[in-house]
Design an enzyme around this catalytic site. Structure first.
Site, PDB file in Angstrom:
ATOM      1  N   GLY A 146       0.760  -1.255   0.000  1.00  0.00           N
ATOM      2  CA  GLY A 146       0.000   0.000   0.000  1.00  0.00           C
ATOM      3  C   GLY A 146       0.784   1.295   0.000  1.00  0.00           C
ATOM      4  O   GLY A 146       0.236   2.330  -0.396  1.00  0.00           O
ATOM      5  N   HIS A 147       2.065   1.281   0.422  1.00  0.00           N
ATOM      6  CA  HIS A 147       2.680   2.567   0.784  1.00  0.00           C
ATOM      7  C   HIS A 147       2.936   3.541  -0.363  1.00  0.00           C
ATOM      8  O   HIS A 147       3.157   4.719  -0.115  1.00  0.00           O
ATOM      9  CB  HIS A 147       3.931   2.351   1.649  1.00  0.00           C
ATOM     10  CG  HIS A 147       5.102   1.765   0.928  1.00  0.00           C
ATOM     11  ND1 HIS A 147       6.397   1.967   1.342  1.00  0.00           N
ATOM     12  CD2 HIS A 147       5.183   0.976  -0.175  1.00  0.00           C
ATOM     13  CE1 HIS A 147       7.219   1.325   0.533  1.00  0.00           C
ATOM     14  NE2 HIS A 147       6.508   0.719  -0.389  1.00  0.00           N
ATOM     15  N   HIS A 148       2.901   3.060  -1.612  1.00  0.00           N
ATOM     16  CA  HIS A 148       3.030   4.014  -2.739  1.00  0.00           C
ATOM     17  C   HIS A 148       1.686   4.618  -3.152  1.00  0.00           C
ATOM     18  O   HIS A 148       1.663   5.597  -3.902  1.00  0.00           O
ATOM     19  CB  HIS A 148       3.652   3.336  -3.966  1.00  0.00           C
ATOM     20  CG  HIS A 148       5.060   2.871  -3.737  1.00  0.00           C
ATOM     21  ND1 HIS A 148       6.053   3.709  -3.301  1.00  0.00           N
ATOM     22  CD2 HIS A 148       5.635   1.644  -3.871  1.00  0.00           C
ATOM     23  CE1 HIS A 148       7.186   3.021  -3.173  1.00  0.00           C
ATOM     24  NE2 HIS A 148       6.943   1.769  -3.500  1.00  0.00           N
ATOM     25  N   ALA A 149       0.589   4.033  -2.725  1.00  0.00           N
ATOM     26  CA  ALA A 149      -0.734   4.513  -3.162  1.00  0.00           C
ATOM     27  C   ALA A 149      -1.018   5.884  -2.552  1.00  0.00           C
ATOM     28  O   ALA A 149      -1.053   6.046  -1.337  1.00  0.00           O
ATOM     29  CB  ALA A 149      -1.818   3.514  -2.769  1.00  0.00           C
ATOM     30  N   ASN A 190       5.805   7.187  -0.639  1.00  0.00           N
ATOM     31  CA  ASN A 190       5.331   8.510  -1.056  1.00  0.00           C
ATOM     32  C   ASN A 190       3.853   8.722  -0.735  1.00  0.00           C
ATOM     33  O   ASN A 190       3.434   9.809  -0.348  1.00  0.00           O
ATOM     34  CB  ASN A 190       5.563   8.692  -2.560  1.00  0.00           C
ATOM     35  CG  ASN A 190       4.948   7.566  -3.378  1.00  0.00           C
ATOM     36  OD1 ASN A 190       5.452   6.432  -3.332  1.00  0.00           O
ATOM     37  ND2 ASN A 190       3.865   7.845  -4.093  1.00  0.00           N
TER      38      ASN A 190
END
Ligand code: 6DK
Length: 375
Positions: A146-149, A190
């Protein structure tokens, strides 16, 4: 009449303080042509946990899909609507949209919607169980990551920002407000930084390759001067490695000089690890050298924060063996085992220099940061 069973062992409920989230339904998202972000990433971790009989020491938490109301705490309506449409895609539509999604480092198919919603819902349930005091620590073995979404853009193998949505749900549904998100993936999260960039209630700390801005996702976040904005200024901490090859000594050094002092000063009520095992030795995308013992030590250090309230949420990790061994080491630590002893270590010069510069930057915001000790 159902036969009466005498062979089912009685399992005392209620005394397990560590839990896990896993569902094989999250394998419904896959690329038939092959892709690093593959279902085996979670099935292998799960098999290893079962083989080591660690599942018997952990409480299973049921999983459910993220609701629209929850997703909208972070994401736009457009993003929600788009992910919903994937489940109705025809084979032709999948083929025709391939090039478009490839530019975003994504693949999509009908099974994507269900897996993405479950992955996010799984991290939410993990965080709620810990925030409500039902469990002390939970490992969320979830994918897609999930962390780039970003709020308005799925990208980089990620659809919903599982951890960001879960943090918002916890803040809305429980008394817990001050949350630390520690991201040890070799790629900066991001999406997570954007979600909380102007928010002092969520401290985002990330260690990642930056390579002068040339390493994915190559955006505005991730540099050491990117520290948040507005009232969130000082609540984003980026530790950007300038090159590949960082290992245990470098990560431990950063933890001792910057991560732990800031984390203790922040005094979170809940810690969520965005646990990318793609910084592991042997991961061909991340090209770093963290060992299972290195991951264990980082987990151990974070375990003492927030009264022990810790959620480990899987992000990346593409070398299946390295991911599995690292995940096992982390699982043992949350179960209370001591991390394996590391040999005497020296951080590399590049890492020492990076940590020094980050400390200098962060000493503007955190009085616990002692720049001198980093020289
Ligand atoms: N794309 C992740 O592990 C995802 O952090 C890793 C992201 C993969 C990198 C994709 C990549 C490029 C490169 C060059 C030009 C365009 C696109 F999110 C996690 F899965 F956790 O390098």
């Amino acid at each position: 009449h159902l036969p009466r069973s005498t062979s089912v062992p009685f399992q005392p409920p209620g005394d397990l303080t560590v839990g896990y989230v896993y569902s094989s339904e999250m394998t419904s998202h896959f690329n038939p042509a092959g892709h690093q972000e593959a279902p085996e990433r979670i099935t292998r971790i799960w098999q290893a946990i079962v083989n080591a009989k660690l599942n018997l020491k952990m409480q299973w938490l049921p999983i459910r899909p993220v609701t629209k109301a929850e997703a909208l705490l972070v994401h736009s309506q457009t993003t929600w609507d788009l992910i919903e449409t994937f489940q109705y895609m025809t084979e032709q539509q999948v083929v025709d949209s391939e090039a478009y999604y490839e530019q975003l480092s994504l693949y999509v198919m009908p099974g994507t919607t269900r897996a993405a919603r479950l992955s996010c819902g799984g991290v939410i349930e993990a965080c709620l169980a810990v925030a409500r005091g039902r469990l002390r620590k939970v490992f969320a073995i979830c994918r897609p990551p999930g962390h780039h979404a970003e709020p308005d853009q799925s990208m980089g193998f990620c659809f919903f920002n599982n951890v960001a949505v879960a943090a918002r749900v916890v803040q809305q549904m429980t008394p817990i407000k001050r949350i630390l998100i520690l991201d040890w993936s070799p790629y900066v999260g991001n999406g997570t930084q954007r979600a909380f960039n102007d928010d002092p209630s969520v401290l985002y700390i990330s260690l990642h390759r930056y390579d002068g801005g040339s390493f994915y996702p190559c955006g505005e976040f991730g540099g050491m001067a990117s520290c948040g904005e507005g009232s969130g200024l000082g609540f984003s901490v980026n530790i950007p490695w300038p090159e590949k090859g960082m290992g245990d000594p470098d990560y431990i050094h950063a933890f001792q000089r910057v991560v732990m002092p800031i984390a203790m000063e922040f005094a979170p009520e809940l810690v969520i690890i965005s646990a990318g095992f793609d910084a592991a030795l042997g991961d061909e995308l991340g090209e770093c050298k963290v060992s299972p013992a290195g991951y264990a030590h980082m987990t151990h250090m974070l375990s003492g924060l927030a009264g022990g309230r810790l959620v480990v949420a899987l992000e990346g990790g593409y070398n299946l063996d390295a991911t599995m061994h690292s995940a096992l080491a982390v699982t043992k630590v949350i179960l209370g085992e001591a991390p394996e002893q590391l040999p005497p270590m020296h951080a590399s010069e590049v890492a020492t220099e990076t940590v020094y510069l980050v400390a200098k930057e962060q000493s503007k915001y955190w009085k616990s940061i002692d720049t001198k000790s980093c020289e």
